[in-house]
Design an enzyme around this catalytic site. Structure first.
Site, PDB file in Angstrom:
ATOM      1  N   THR A 116       0.810  -1.217   0.000  1.00 44.18           N
ATOM      2  CA  THR A 116       0.000   0.000   0.000  1.00 44.18           C
ATOM      3  C   THR A 116       0.846   1.271   0.000  1.00 44.18           C
ATOM      4  O   THR A 116       0.320   2.364  -0.187  1.00 44.18           O
ATOM      5  CB  THR A 116      -0.930   0.016   1.239  1.00 44.18           C
ATOM      6  OG1 THR A 116      -0.107  -0.239   2.390  1.00 44.18           O
ATOM      7  CG2 THR A 116      -2.007  -1.045   1.141  1.00 44.18           C
ATOM      8  N   ARG A 157      21.182  -3.991   4.914  1.00 47.18           N
ATOM      9  CA  ARG A 157      22.199  -3.626   3.905  1.00 47.18           C
ATOM     10  C   ARG A 157      23.615  -3.907   4.392  1.00 47.18           C
ATOM     11  O   ARG A 157      24.514  -4.117   3.598  1.00 47.18           O
ATOM     12  CB  ARG A 157      22.057  -2.157   3.500  1.00 47.18           C
ATOM     13  CG  ARG A 157      20.839  -1.945   2.624  1.00 47.18           C
ATOM     14  CD  ARG A 157      20.807  -0.555   2.026  1.00 47.18           C
ATOM     15  NE  ARG A 157      19.487  -0.283   1.474  1.00 47.18           N
ATOM     16  CZ  ARG A 157      18.891   0.893   1.474  1.00 47.18           C
ATOM     17  NH1 ARG A 157      19.501   1.936   2.006  1.00 47.18           N
ATOM     18  NH2 ARG A 157      17.691   1.052   0.955  1.00 47.18           N
ATOM     19  N   CYS A 181      18.512   4.848  -2.566  1.00 45.05           N
ATOM     20  CA  CYS A 181      18.228   5.564  -3.825  1.00 45.05           C
ATOM     21  C   CYS A 181      19.227   6.681  -4.117  1.00 45.05           C
ATOM     22  O   CYS A 181      19.493   6.998  -5.270  1.00 45.05           O
ATOM     23  CB  CYS A 181      16.808   6.117  -3.790  1.00 45.05           C
ATOM     24  SG  CYS A 181      16.417   7.016  -2.281  1.00 45.05           S
ATOM     25  N   SER A 234       9.512  12.179  -3.294  1.00 42.32           N
ATOM     26  CA  SER A 234       9.005  10.798  -3.348  1.00 42.32           C
ATOM     27  C   SER A 234       9.955   9.846  -2.635  1.00 42.32           C
ATOM     28  O   SER A 234       9.565   8.761  -2.216  1.00 42.32           O
ATOM     29  CB  SER A 234       8.787  10.344  -4.793  1.00 42.32           C
ATOM     30  OG  SER A 234       9.993  10.439  -5.527  1.00 42.32           O
ATOM     31  N   LYS A 261      24.576   6.631   4.727  1.00 44.23           N
ATOM     32  CA  LYS A 261      24.307   5.599   3.711  1.00 44.23           C
ATOM     33  C   LYS A 261      25.048   5.926   2.415  1.00 44.23           C
ATOM     34  O   LYS A 261      25.619   5.057   1.764  1.00 44.23           O
ATOM     35  CB  LYS A 261      22.809   5.503   3.411  1.00 44.23           C
ATOM     36  CG  LYS A 261      21.984   4.936   4.557  1.00 44.23           C
ATOM     37  CD  LYS A 261      20.507   5.009   4.201  1.00 44.23           C
ATOM     38  CE  LYS A 261      19.636   4.678   5.394  1.00 44.23           C
ATOM     39  NZ  LYS A 261      18.225   5.041   5.183  1.00 44.23           N
ATOM     40  N   HIS A 272      16.548  12.054  -8.326  1.00 39.37           N
ATOM     41  CA  HIS A 272      17.622  12.534  -7.452  1.00 39.37           C
ATOM     42  C   HIS A 272      18.780  12.997  -8.334  1.00 39.37           C
ATOM     43  O   HIS A 272      19.313  12.213  -9.124  1.00 39.37           O
ATOM     44  CB  HIS A 272      18.131  11.410  -6.548  1.00 39.37           C
ATOM     45  CG  HIS A 272      17.176  11.017  -5.449  1.00 39.37           C
ATOM     46  ND1 HIS A 272      15.999  11.679  -5.179  1.00 39.37           N
ATOM     47  CD2 HIS A 272      17.255  10.016  -4.531  1.00 39.37           C
ATOM     48  CE1 HIS A 272      15.392  11.098  -4.150  1.00 39.37           C
ATOM     49  NE2 HIS A 272      16.128  10.079  -3.737  1.00 39.37           N
TER      50      HIS A 272
END
Ligand code: NAP
Length: 361
Positions: free
Chosen positions: A13, A118, A158, A187, A213, A251
Site C-alpha cells: 500500500t 544492507r 536511492c 518521493s 548511507k 535525485h
C-alpha cells in the site's frame, strides 16, 4: 498454466509498493499473487486499503483493485501463495530485520528495498550492472539461516544511483576521494506535494541517515566476497551532503572526484557512454539498453526532462569539467523510485532468477 514465478509485495500500500504493483502488472517473469501490508490494511480490498493514498501518475491497475490485502505477519498463509516477495515497509530497523528474516527462514526469498539488512555481511546488496557476482554470498547466508531456498537480497539506497554507476565506470583510473551533494526528490520520503505542502518552494538541508548511507554503501558494492562475508572496499573516501528539494521524482547529484591516475576528459565520456553490463544482465526484461549516457548540453541533465531516460532505469551524466581542488566535477541524475527503488529491485529479482537463486517452489 503460467510458468511465471509467483511474487508477493509486502508493503504493497506504500509508495514503493504501489510502484512495484505498476511495474509488475504485465511482467513477463513474475505474477503478483499476494499484496500484504500492516494489520490496518489487512482484510480490505487493495483499492479500499490504499484509499486516497494512491501516489502514481497512472491509475491503479484494475487487476489489483479487488485483491484482498494480507497481513504481512501471516507468513504461513502468504508462503502458500508465493515463490518469493518484494519488501518495502516503513518499520524500524529491528522490526524490519525480524520480519525479513522470518520470511527467509520460512523458505520465502526476500528482495528488499529496506535498509535494515544492507550491512549484514552475507546479504548481497546489488546493482546487477556493477556487482551481480555478489549473489554468490547467498550460499553462505543460507547456511547461516539453515534454509534451502530462503534468503534476503537488498538493493542500495536511492541516493547513490546518481553517482556510483558513473564512478564505477572510472574505477581503473583509481578513485581516491569523492565529494558528493545530492538534491533529492520528495518521493524518496514516500511523499507528494499534496501530503507534504511544507516542501513547496523549499529546500530542507537534512535527510536523516542519508549521508552515512551515501558514504558507506558504495564501499560494500565495491567489496569482495571473502569466505562467508562481503568485505567492504577501503577506498575511495566519500563525503556526502544530502538535501531534500522541491521536486516530485528524481535525485540529482553534483560530484567532485580525485583520481590516482587522472584521465583525459574524453576518456571519461567514452567510459560512460560505452559502459556495458554483461550479456546476462542485458538480457533481463528491465535492464536498460544503455546504463549511462553523457549529455553534452551545458544545462543537462535536468530532473524534469531526463529522469525517465531508459524507462527510469538509466543514469544521465553531464557538465564534466576540470576542478580547481579535485581533478574533475560533474552532475548525475537517476530516477529514485524506478532505478533507485522498485525498478532496481525488480531488476535484481530478474538477475536472481536468471542466476538460479529464485525458483518456483
Ligand atoms: P510508505 O509509503 O510509508 O509505505 C510503507 C508501507 O509499509 C505501507 O504498505 C504500510 O502499510 C507498510 N507498513 C507500515 N507498518 C507496517 C507494519 N507494522 N507491518 C507491515 N507493514 C507495515 O513508505 P515507502 O516510501 O514506500 O518506503 C518503504 C520502504 O522502502 C522504506 O524502508 C524506505 O526506506 C524504502 N525506500 C523508499 C524509497 C522511496 O523512493 N520512497 C526508496 C528506496 C527505499 P499500511 O498502509 O497498512 O500502513
Amino acid at each position: 498454466m503460467s510458468n511465471k514465478l509467483r511474487a508477493g509485495i509486502v508493503g504493497a500500500t506504500g509508495m514503493v509498493g504501489q510502484r512495484f504493483a505498476c511495474l509488475l502488472e504485465n511482467h513477463p517473469w513474475f505474477e503478483v499473487t499476494v499484496l500484504a501490508a500492516s494489520k490496518r490494511s489487512a482484510g480490505k480490498s487493495y483499492k479500499e486499503a490504499v484509499g486516497d493514498k494512491w501516489k502514481m501518475d497512472e491509475p491503479m491497475p484494475k487487476k489489483y483493485e479487488d485483491m484482498v490485502v494480507m497481513d504481512s505477519d501471516d507468513i504461513d498463509a502468504i508462503g502458500g501463495k508465493v515463490d518469493f516477495v518484494f519488501c518495502a515497509v516503513s518499520l524500524n530497523k529491528e522490526d524490519t530485520k525480524k520480519l525479513e528474516e522470518k520470511y527467509a527462514k520460512n523458505e520465502i526469498p526476500v528482495v528488499s528495498n529496506n535498509s535494515a539488512h544492507r550491512h549484514t555481511d552475507d546479504v548481497p546488496m546489488i546493482i546487477p550492472e556493477i556487482n551481480g557476482e555478489h549473489v554468490k554470498i547467498i550460499e553462505a547466508q543460507r547456511k547461516r539461516l539453515g534454509t534451502k531456498r530462503g534468503f534476503i537480497a537488498v538493493k542500495p539506497n536511492c541516493s547513490i544511483q546518481s553517482y556510483v554507476p558513473a564512478l564505477n565506470a572510472l574505477k581503473e583510473f583509481g578513485l581516491e576521494k569523492v565529494v558528493v551533494s545530492t538534491y533529492q526528490a520528495i518521493s524518496g520520503a514516500g511523499k507528494t506535494f499534496n501530503d507534504w505542502p511544507e516542501m513547496i518552494d523549499n529546500v530542507i538541508p537534512y535527510i536523516g541517515g542519508e549521508e552515512e548511507k551515501s558514504e558507506i554503501e558504495p564501499l560494500k558494492i565495491w567489496g569482495k566476497i571473502e569466505g562467508d562475508k562481503i568485505v567492504d572496499a577501503k577506498s575511495p573516501v566519500i563525503s556526502a551532503q544530502c538535501v531534500r528539494v522541491a521536486v516530485a521524482n528524481g535525485h540529482l547529484a553534483t560530484i567532485s572526484v580525485k583520481f590516482k591516475n587522472k584521465p583525459a576528459k574524453e576518456q571519461i565520456i567514452e567510459k560512460w557512454n560505452s559502459y556495458k553490463a554483461d550479456d546476462l544482465v542485458l538480457s533481463l526484461p528491465s535492464a536498460p539498453k544503455q546504463f549511462i549516457r553523457y549529455m553534452e548540453e551545458p544545462d543537462r541533465p535536468q530532473t524534469n526532462l531526463d529522469r525517465d531516460y531508459e524507462g527510469g532505469m538509466g543514469i544521465s551524466m553531464g557538465r564534466l569539467r576540470e576542478d580547481v581542488i579535485f581533478d574533475y566535477k560533474f552532475v548525475g541524475l537517476s530516477h529514485n523510485t524506478l532505478r533507485g527503488a522498485a525498478g532496481g529491485a525488480v531488476l535484481s529479482a530478474e538477475y536472481l532468477k536468471a542466476t538460479g537463486y529464485l525458483t518456483a517452489k
